[in-house]
Design a protein around this motif. Structure first.
Motif, PDB file in Angstrom:
ATOM      1  N   TYR C  42      56.340  22.317  23.911  1.00 47.38           N
ATOM      2  CA  TYR C  42      56.555  21.567  25.354  1.00 47.38           C
ATOM      3  C   TYR C  42      58.347  21.104  25.429  1.00 47.38           C
ATOM      4  N   ALA C  43      59.040  21.656  25.927  1.00 52.07           N
ATOM      5  CA  ALA C  43      60.261  21.447  26.529  1.00 52.07           C
ATOM      6  C   ALA C  43      60.470  20.271  26.485  1.00 52.07           C
ATOM      7  N   ALA C  44      61.848  19.187  27.399  1.00 49.10           N
ATOM      8  CA  ALA C  44      61.888  19.072  28.014  1.00 49.10           C
ATOM      9  C   ALA C  44      63.756  18.730  27.691  1.00 49.10           C
ATOM     10  N   ILE C  45      64.603  18.846  28.944  1.00 48.37           N
ATOM     11  CA  ILE C  45      65.953  19.423  29.425  1.00 48.37           C
ATOM     12  C   ILE C  45      66.658  17.691  29.614  1.00 48.37           C
ATOM     13  N   LEU C  46      67.576  17.797  28.793  1.00 51.73           N
ATOM     14  CA  LEU C  46      68.597  16.944  28.023  1.00 51.73           C
ATOM     15  C   LEU C  46      69.246  16.732  29.614  1.00 51.73           C
ATOM     16  N   ARG C  47      70.168  16.156  30.641  1.00 50.62           N
ATOM     17  CA  ARG C  47      70.529  17.305  31.837  1.00 50.62           C
ATOM     18  C   ARG C  47      72.087  15.551  31.155  1.00 50.62           C
ATOM     19  N   SER C  48      72.875  15.807  32.456  1.00 53.81           N
ATOM     20  CA  SER C  48      73.966  15.555  32.121  1.00 53.81           C
ATOM     21  C   SER C  48      74.293  14.277  32.989  1.00 53.81           C
ATOM     22  N   PRO C  49      74.593  12.999  32.870  1.00 50.24           N
ATOM     23  CA  PRO C  49      74.263  11.898  34.140  1.00 50.24           C
ATOM     24  C   PRO C  49      76.066  11.944  34.830  1.00 50.24           C
ATOM     25  N   HIS C  50      76.583  12.527  34.325  1.00 51.16           N
ATOM     26  CA  HIS C  50      78.416  12.943  34.765  1.00 51.16           C
ATOM     27  C   HIS C  50      77.962  14.335  35.459  1.00 51.16           C
ATOM     28  N   ALA C  51      78.667  13.863  36.670  1.00 51.16           N
ATOM     29  CA  ALA C  51      79.059  14.523  37.733  1.00 51.16           C
ATOM     30  C   ALA C  51      80.292  15.884  36.808  1.00 51.16           C
ATOM     31  N   ALA C  52      80.898  15.543  36.309  1.00 51.44           N
ATOM     32  CA  ALA C  52      82.176  16.260  35.558  1.00 51.44           C
ATOM     33  C   ALA C  52      82.491  15.295  34.647  1.00 51.44           C
ATOM     34  N   ALA C  53      82.648  16.016  33.064  1.00 50.98           N
ATOM     35  CA  ALA C  53      83.175  15.148  31.874  1.00 50.98           C
ATOM     36  C   ALA C  53      82.865  16.472  30.584  1.00 50.98           C
ATOM     37  N   ARG C  54      83.715  16.141  30.009  1.00 52.66           N
ATOM     38  CA  ARG C  54      83.670  16.891  29.108  1.00 52.66           C
ATOM     39  C   ARG C  54      83.237  16.184  28.565  1.00 52.66           C
ATOM     40  N   ILE C  55      82.426  17.632  27.057  1.00 47.31           N
ATOM     41  CA  ILE C  55      81.306  16.629  25.993  1.00 47.31           C
ATOM     42  C   ILE C  55      82.396  16.922  24.772  1.00 47.31           C
ATOM     43  N   LEU C  56      82.069  15.551  24.278  1.00 45.30           N
ATOM     44  CA  LEU C  56      83.146  15.649  22.969  1.00 45.30           C
ATOM     45  C   LEU C  56      82.106  15.526  21.308  1.00 45.30           C
ATOM     46  N   ALA C  57      80.892  15.084  21.830  1.00 46.79           N
ATOM     47  CA  ALA C  57      80.257  15.452  21.405  1.00 46.79           C
ATOM     48  C   ALA C  57      78.368  14.671  21.422  1.00 46.79           C
ATOM     49  N   ILE C  58      77.705  15.942  20.464  1.00 48.33           N
ATOM     50  CA  ILE C  58      75.960  15.970  20.664  1.00 48.33           C
ATOM     51  C   ILE C  58      75.712  15.816  19.877  1.00 48.33           C
ATOM     52  N   ARG C  59      75.059  15.074  19.220  1.00 53.10           N
ATOM     53  CA  ARG C  59      74.249  14.566  18.056  1.00 53.10           C
ATOM     54  C   ARG C  59      72.883  14.015  18.445  1.00 53.10           C
ATOM     55  N   ILE C 273      61.573  29.890  18.589  1.00 51.62           N
ATOM     56  CA  ILE C 273      60.066  28.717  17.660  1.00 51.62           C
ATOM     57  C   ILE C 273      58.977  30.276  17.475  1.00 51.62           C
ATOM     58  N   GLY C 274      58.324  30.719  18.163  1.00 55.59           N
ATOM     59  CA  GLY C 274      57.806  31.903  18.122  1.00 55.59           C
ATOM     60  C   GLY C 274      56.258  31.509  18.216  1.00 55.59           C
ATOM     61  N   LYS C 275      56.539  30.494  19.178  1.00 59.58           N
ATOM     62  CA  LYS C 275      55.377  30.182  20.018  1.00 59.58           C
ATOM     63  C   LYS C 275      55.317  30.008  21.104  1.00 59.58           C
ATOM     64  N   PRO C 276      54.432  29.974  21.840  1.00 57.20           N
ATOM     65  CA  PRO C 276      54.621  28.995  23.476  1.00 57.20           C
ATOM     66  C   PRO C 276      55.378  28.585  23.758  1.00 57.20           C
ATOM     67  N   ILE C 277      55.650  27.925  25.210  1.00 55.44           N
ATOM     68  CA  ILE C 277      56.590  27.263  25.554  1.00 55.44           C
ATOM     69  C   ILE C 277      56.291  27.053  26.524  1.00 55.44           C
ATOM     70  N   LYS C 278      56.548  25.705  26.804  1.00 57.13           N
ATOM     71  CA  LYS C 278      56.127  25.198  28.330  1.00 57.13           C
ATOM     72  C   LYS C 278      57.229  24.132  29.119  1.00 57.13           C
ATOM     73  N   TRP C 279      57.725  24.547  29.844  1.00 59.70           N
ATOM     74  CA  TRP C 279      58.436  23.203  30.725  1.00 59.70           C
ATOM     75  C   TRP C 279      57.994  23.327  31.960  1.00 59.70           C
ATOM     76  N   ILE C 280      58.144  22.067  32.162  1.00 57.29           N
ATOM     77  CA  ILE C 280      58.007  21.849  33.803  1.00 57.29           C
ATOM     78  C   ILE C 280      58.899  20.506  34.505  1.00 57.29           C
ATOM     79  N   GLU C 281      59.169  21.124  35.116  1.00 59.23           N
ATOM     80  CA  GLU C 281      60.307  20.323  36.181  1.00 59.23           C
ATOM     81  C   GLU C 281      59.417  18.876  36.514  1.00 59.23           C
ATOM     82  N   SER C 282      60.430  17.924  36.639  1.00 59.42           N
ATOM     83  CA  SER C 282      60.370  16.351  37.003  1.00 59.42           C
ATOM     84  C   SER C 282      60.759  16.263  38.571  1.00 59.42           C
TER      85      SER C 282
END
Lengths: 147, 156, 777, 284
Positions: C42-59, C273-282
């Motif tokens: 299963y996939a979940a997507i992290l989404r921006s809370p900002h309308a405009a921003a530079r991404i400085l780092a992702i950990r 990943i070589g596996k089936p993946i599902k993403w369902i939009e909330s």
């Protein structure tokens, strides 16, 4: 979101002014404040756990005081960021003497983002007012303590 | 930490270990494999997930599976008996009360509850009773017609 | 001549209940989220809370440490794939690179930043909270008019003016028309941003078979074939190794006429990943990240004579595009321009379109796509002109309608209207509504101080998309009709439906042509591995274009049936009708099933004939079709609160020939409900910082059962010569006609207070404020 | 759509439940109609949940000593359809019919609704007009509060940590009392933009008793005392109703949101106060 209002604190403007910028008083009065650390002159970092009944959010943020005009007014800049959203606010606090007490008038604007902005519309206004009220109530209690 | 639950779904007993936070809708769909009830929102507004728990229509997205322990559950899959459609299902078909069909399982169960409680509802009562179920396709008119037709058929 | 033919039942034109319903009313249909596969992730997507921003780092390390988390991908991992495709082109169009995950910057709230892959959907969701992103917020702009102001934040730094394109169209002598006018009326009209809100959110399942090097994508889409081509290109995968399946689709309304980042992304993840993946939009993601509709600010000027003659129209159209172009984003406002003249005879028109970037989710096709905006504009302007010269809104329309003898009618915007009888439709609507009586009732109501309004909209729409030269993709449609060896009939259509009922209507066509029973026909769709390339269901095209393809496939098939029949009957004079082939000399017959069996057995092939009974037809329509109609709405506004009550709703629509009146009514009802949503309730609101503050169904009101009135429907039937079935299409009519009729009605109700125009949605507070002002005036 | 994990406890007795809740770190779960959506959006993330749904004896509506006692776990549907309430305290039953939708009313409970204290919830208006009482319990103690002391602010009540609503007590209406609940529902959420519960009784041709509960307007539901006073003793003529309604919003800081500004909300409250009073008087 624009917010404004006023609250009377039972102390003279000079003492009120000092308390409103005193890290210890701020930490004790900000709703859910867990930690407030001074990082530079008039700059603080804080951690807050804001709880309103079932709703709860952990925020990490900054507070900055600017445009100081003792004891009449100063500008307060607040930023907080957490999993349920972020907020960024800026406002001017104006202090005027009122029979030995101080009327603190605040006038500012708060930006809210993330989940709380997207789903909290209906009660954002009421909640903001409530948090501010809680802040001033605690501050008032503190002011009443002998310094 | 998981909890053991036993539930009767559409007349059949089931026993599973579930995490406390597992929502009833995910339990039904992902664990039991009954994908008739759907998920259309997360705020308990749309009603696509409606099932009956102990005879009461509930939104299965707003209940934890652990809360359903020991209870009787009816999903849309259990509504037709002996291969015969429930009069509400039949009426939905006859009256063209569905288009994409996504809201339909929840809508049918809500309509069924409505008719159980009020066998001869007015149009206004039907519309009020279905307020907890959103449909974006039909404009509701054929749904209202279907509920009226089912009521007539059921002798209301 | 033979007289023994058993004529089977005629299906076309009948109210036949749908073939697709049994699985839907029993909960046994398969939508994307109903698909389960062994080893599925299963996939979940992290989404921006900002309308405009530079991404400085992702950990991502904290997320990756959890045993249930399999992978986290960010922008740098997906540089080799994409971009999200834009299929529309305009001269000078600026197309920002639309990566499937944000790279160094985010451009709207909801912009995908990272994708988490986990063993179950609960852990995938948890893991989003374990990823930390450092953003440097930037100024954002969410309002298209503000975006055009000098010094506005630049959505894309490379284009500081925020203009994606401008487009000009002009016909006749507009300046002269305006100079000669007795009256010119100007009005700014907003068609607000709407959220399509298909009840099923989007979802994708991707399954990579490494041995076969083939990828299958299940997606809740209106366009499986176009998706296959575009996703294959985006992934760098040979198209014949990608299969796209649109299973049961829970509503689209244009929002699934698209290729989104997630389809490309899930294909990528499955291969990684070589596996089936599902993403369902909330639902929240659906509001933030699936396209919105409308988003116009239109500046209109209409010129006319005191006698009601419309002379010309000027329009400056500002289209809120959002931050990117999705599949058709920039093309939508050009459709508005095409439809600007409505169904009126004036020849002088000037339109200037400005496509503007904002820090919002893109707009694109939503039910009506450009045409509701145009119809709303022209129908409001005609009403305003009528008000200005003191003419009844029905009368001004009768005066200006294109007349029945003028068809085919060449419009000043370059279209050729096929057929129409606009006056008849309006007369019928007026008759059903009791228009003249209503006006009497209104007089009485006004004397009592009540705010009682009658609103008319007469509309024309451009449907049956469309001839290929006029569309971004092909405008044709494919159909295969196959008589199986046992005589059962299988239809394959490229018009993959999502609620429209093609499994039934296409079967009805087959029944009448082949003389089979409706239960003997199965219509299959939505699987690129099964169905020849097709275009899809949108733009009220499925029946008019896809149905016509079925019709032509059937004609070819009937010829072949006759050939086999002639061979079996040993005759050179046979006819085929009612499911049997008959020798016109002897009267001997052979059934379709017998012919089918013989065609596959192929023991005795007619000369020059292939075995089997299969016919495939790709039909290219010569023109669009132009359905029309008239809606009349009676409203009363609560003087104290501003609340609107719809007292009557009359819809007379002409969609040409009708295959199934039950389904046509359903389309009209549903369309009207969505138009009503726009007129009264719905509005996607972004705050000044680009936060979508109507972020859930708790805040964004789509109509509930109690909010939609009973709709009185009627029809006129003017066939089109564009296709042999005479069908025009009906999917969008209700939506297009409704909002101007409602607004015209409410404006009429408030007109005694001096109200001339109100922008949608007509929420009570807005009306209350107008009433307050009127009271003082 | 997916809540954060938590520890789940489902006590079988009230005593056990109160012990589990005593330290104030757990969240009680009643119907869950507000809590669960918040948890799914992760605006609420309690670490421990104590489900009150397995405790027998918390679900009842019964008349005792001229009062009607309603167990905290009684559902909105049970209240809406209770023959006892319909006959003896109809305001509460008719108000319950306005809550959420059929499915929500089937599950949501009066205790849960009160404890959640949404400022736009429907019950509070009626309970305030009825001068109800709430019985609160915690490990080793209980107390009864007049309803007006129960609501403190937005989402905030007088409940102490570890304390839950045990019972709601409403009066049996005296003959000649007319009641009405009038609501402007938000078109999306169904919550009260404003909701007015009116309760009036005539005596000697004059208004002898007037009670007005207001929800949705401000950060907490309240009783419009000034309006009540203005109405009592009058003839209940249209002008009296209007004068009373005008007082409903005096000194009240009205809420503002995307759907209704403070000014409009206050106006709606006055309009609906007139409508509510008119309708209550007709029923009296």
């Amino acid at each position: 979101m624009k917010i404004s209002g006023s609250y009377t604190l039972p102390a003279a403007p000079e003492r009120t002014y000092a308390l409103l910028q005193d890290p210890e008083a701020l930490a004790a009065s900000m709703p859910g404040c867990r930690e407030l650390v001074r990082t530079a002159e008039d700059e603080y970092e804080m951690k807050m756990n804001v709880v309103i009944s079932s709703i709860q959010g952990l925020f990490a943020g900054k507070i900055r005081v600017a445009d100081k005009e003792f004891p009449a007014r100063f500008r307060l800049l607040v930023e907080g960021d957490g999993k349920i959203g972020f907020l960024k606010g800026e406002g001017v606090l104006t202090l005027s003497p009122a029979d030995g007490a101080t009327e603190v008038h605040y006038d500012g604007e708060v930006q809210v983002g993330g989940m709380i902005a997207g789903v909290g519309q209906r009660l954002l206004d009421a909640t903001a007012k409530y948090l501010i009220k809680r802040f001033f109530e605690k501050m008032a209690a503190r002011v009443e303590q002998p310094s | 930490m998981t909890h053991a639950i036993t539930v009767t779904i559409n007349g059949k007993p089931y026993a599973h270990q579930v995490e406390p936070r597992l929502l009833l809708i995910h339990y039904l769909r992902d664990v039991v494999g009954l994908t008739g009830p759907h998920i259309g929102c997360e705020t308990s507004i749309c009603g696509a997930c409606t099932v009956m728990v102990d005879g009461k229509a509930v939104k299965a997205c707003t209940m934890f599976a652990v809360q359903a322990d020991g209870r009787q559950i009816l999903t849309i899959e259990g509504l037709a008996t002996d291969g015969r459609y429930d009069p509400v299902q039949e009426a939905f078909w006859n009256e063209h009360a569905l288009q994409c069909g996504f809201c339909t399982p929840g809508m049918i169960l809500a309509a069924k509850q409505l008719l159980e409680r009020n066998p001869n509802p007015t149009e206004e009562e039907i519309r009020h009773g279905l307020e907890g179920n959103l449909c974006r396709c039909t404009g509701y008119q054929h749904i209202v017609n279907a509920v009226r037709a089912a009521a007539a058929r059921m002798g209301g | 001549m033979a007289t023994t033919i058993t004529k089977t039942e005629t299906f076309v034109g009948k109210r036949i209940r749908r073939k697709e319903d049994p699985r839907l009313i029993t909960g046994t249909a398969t939508y994307v989220d109903d698909i389960q596969m062994p080893g599925m992730h299963y996939a979940a997507i992290l989404r921006s809370p900002h309308a405009a921003a530079r991404i400085l780092a992702i950990r991502t390390d904290a997320a990756l440490r959890h045993p249930g988390v399999v992978a986290v991908f960010t922008g740098k991992d997906v540089e080799g794939i994409g971009p999200v495709p834009c299929g529309a082109s305009l001269p000078g169009l600026r197309v920002p690179y639309h990566s499937v995950l944000a790279r160094d910057r985010v451009y709207f709230v909801g912009h995908p930043v990272a994708v988490v892959v986990a063993r179950d959907r609960y852990i995938a969701r948890d893991a989003l909270d374990w990823i930390e992103v450092d953003y440097e917020p930037l100024p954002a702009v969410a309002d298209p008019e503000k975006a055009l102001e000098p010094g506005a934040p630049a959505v894309h730094p490379e284009w500081p003016d925020n203009i994606a394109f401008t487009y000009h169209q002009e016909a006749g002598d507009v300046d002269k028309a305006f100079a000669e006018a007795d009256v010119v009326v100007k009005q700014r009209i907003v068609s607000q941003r709407l959220i399509p809100t298909a009840l099923e959110t989007r979802g994708v399942v991707a399954d990579w078979r490494s041995g076969e090097k083939s990828l299958t994508i299940y997606s809740s889409t209106q366009i499986p074939h176009l998706m296959r081509t575009l996703v294959a290109q985006a992934l760098g995968l040979p198209e014949n190794r990608l299969r796209v399946v649109a299973p049961e689709v829970g509503g689209g309304f244009g929002s699934k006429l698209n290729v989104y980042a997630e389809e490309i992304l899930m294909g990528f993840v499955a291969m990684k990943i070589g596996k089936p993946i599902k993403w369902i939009e909330s639902r929240r993601e659906n509001f933030l990240c699936t396209i919105h509709g409308r988003g116009h600010v239109d500046y209109f000027e209409i010129a006319g004579k005191r006698d009601g003659t419309i002379l010309g129209l000027k329009l400056k159209l500002i289209q809120d595009l959002g931050a990117y172009h999705q599949l058709l984003t920039p093309a939508i406002p050009t459709l508005s321009v095409l439809m600007m003249p409505g169904i009126y005879r004036f020849r002088n028109i000037r339109a200037e379109v400005i496509g503007v970037f904002t820090n919002c989710v893109p707009t694109d096709a939503y039910r009506g796509a450009g045409r509701p905006e145009a119809t709303h504009g022209i129908e409001r302007m005609v009403d305003m002109l009528a008000a200005e010269i003191g003419m009844d809104p029905a009368e001004i329309r009768f005066k200006n309608f294109v007349r029945p003898d003028e068809f085919p009618y060449a419009t000043p915007t370059g279209l050729s209207y096929d057929t129409g009888n606009y006056a008849t439709a309006l007369e019928k609507a007026m008759e059903v509504a009791g228009y003249h009586q209503l006006r009497e009732e209104q007089k009485k109501a006004r004397q009592e101080g009540r705010l009682f309004g009658i609103g008319i909209s007469t509309y024309g729409e451009i449907c049956a998309f469309g001839p290929s030269p006029a569309t971004p993709a092909g405008g044709w449609e494919s159909a295969t009709v196959r008589v199986e060896p046992t005589g059962k009939v299988t239809v394959l259509t490229g018009s993959s439906p999502h609620g429209q009922g093609q499994e039934t209507t296409f079967a009805q066509l087959v029944c009448d042509e082949l003389g089979v029973d409706i239960d003997d026909v199965v219509v299959q769709h939505g699987d690129t591995a099964m169905v020849p390339y097709g275009i899809g269901t949108f733009g009220s095209r499925a029946t008019a274009v896809g149905g016509t393809a079925v019709y032509f496939a059937l004609q070819a098939l009937k010829e072949k049936i006759k050939k086999f029949g002639a061979t079996l009957l040993d005759s050179d004079d046979v006819s085929f009708s009612g499911g049997v082939c008959i020798c016109n000399k002897t009267g001997r017959t052979v059934s379709l099933a017998e012919i089918a069996a013989a065609s596959y057995r192929a023991a005795k092939l007619p000369p020059g004939t292939e075995p089997g009974l299969v016919s495939t037809y790709f039909w290219e329509p010569p023109n669009f079709t132009f359905p029309f109609g008239a809606h009349i709405v009676v409203t009363e506004v609560d003087r104290e609160t501003g609340a609107v009550e719809i007292k009557r709703y009359v819809a007379v629509d002409d969609c040409g020939k009708v295959i199934n009146p039950l389904l046509v009514e359903g389309q009209v009802h549903g369309g009207v409900a969505q138009g009503l949503g726009q007129a009264l309730y719905e509005q996607a609101v972004y705050d000044d910082n680009g936060q979508l503050v109507t972020g859930e169904l708790m805040d964004y009101a789509i109509p509930k059962a109690t909010m939609v009135p009973r709709i009185e429907t009627d029809r006129t039937e003017t066939p089109t010569p564009v296709n042999p079935l005479g069908i025009k299409g009906v999917g969008e009519a209700g939506t297009i006609a409704c909002s101007p009729a409602v607004v015209n009605s409410v404006v009429d109700a408030l007109s005694p207070l001096g109200v001339r125009h109100i922008d949608m949605p007509l929420v009570p507070e807005k009306l209350w404020r107008l009433i307050q002002k009127g009271g003082q005036a | 759509m997916i809540p954060q994990n938590f520890t789940y406890q489902a006590p079988k007795t009230l005593e056990e439940a109160l012990a589990l809740l005593a330290d104030g770190t757990a969240k009680p779960l009643a119907g869950g109609m507000s809590l669960i959506p918040l948890m799914k959006l992760r605006l609420a993330a309690p670490e421990r949940i104590v489900d009150l749904g397995r405790i027998p004896g918390l679900n009842y509506i019964r008349e005792e000593d001229g009062k009607i006692r309603i167990g905290a776990m009684t559902t909105h549907y049970e209240i809406e359809t209770s023959p006892l309430l319909r006959a003896r305290c109809p305001l509460l039953a008719t108000t319950a019919a306005h809550i959420g939708d059929m499915q929500v009313r089937n599950v949501g409970t009066i205790g849960g609704s009160l404890a959640h204290a949404d400022p736009a919830a429907d019950y509070p208006a009626a309970l305030l007009a009825l001068e109800a009482e709430v019985r609160l319990v915690r490990a080793g103690g209980e107390r009864t509060l007049p309803i007006r002391d129960f609501f403190v602010d937005v989402f905030t009540t007088a409940l102490e940590p570890g304390e839950i609503v045990r019972e709601v007590v409403v009066p049996v209406e005296a003959p000649g009392t007319g009641t009405s609940y009038q609501k402007v529902a938000h078109p999306a959420s169904g919550f009260a933009v404003v909701g007015i519960a009116a309760r009036v009784r005539r005596g000697d041709g004059k208004i002898a008793l007037a009670r007005l509960g207001v929800t949705g307007l401000a950060s907490k539901p309240f009783r419009a005392d000034a309006a009540e006073k203005r109405l009592e003793g009058t003839d209940g003529a249209e002008t009296d109703l209007r004068a009373a309604a005008a007082a409903v919003t005096e000194g009240v800081e009205a809420n503002s949101d995307l759907y209704a500004s403070a000014e409009y909300r206050a106006h709606l409250a006055r309009v609906y106060a007139v409508r509510g009073l008119r309708s209550a008087l007709q029923a009296a």
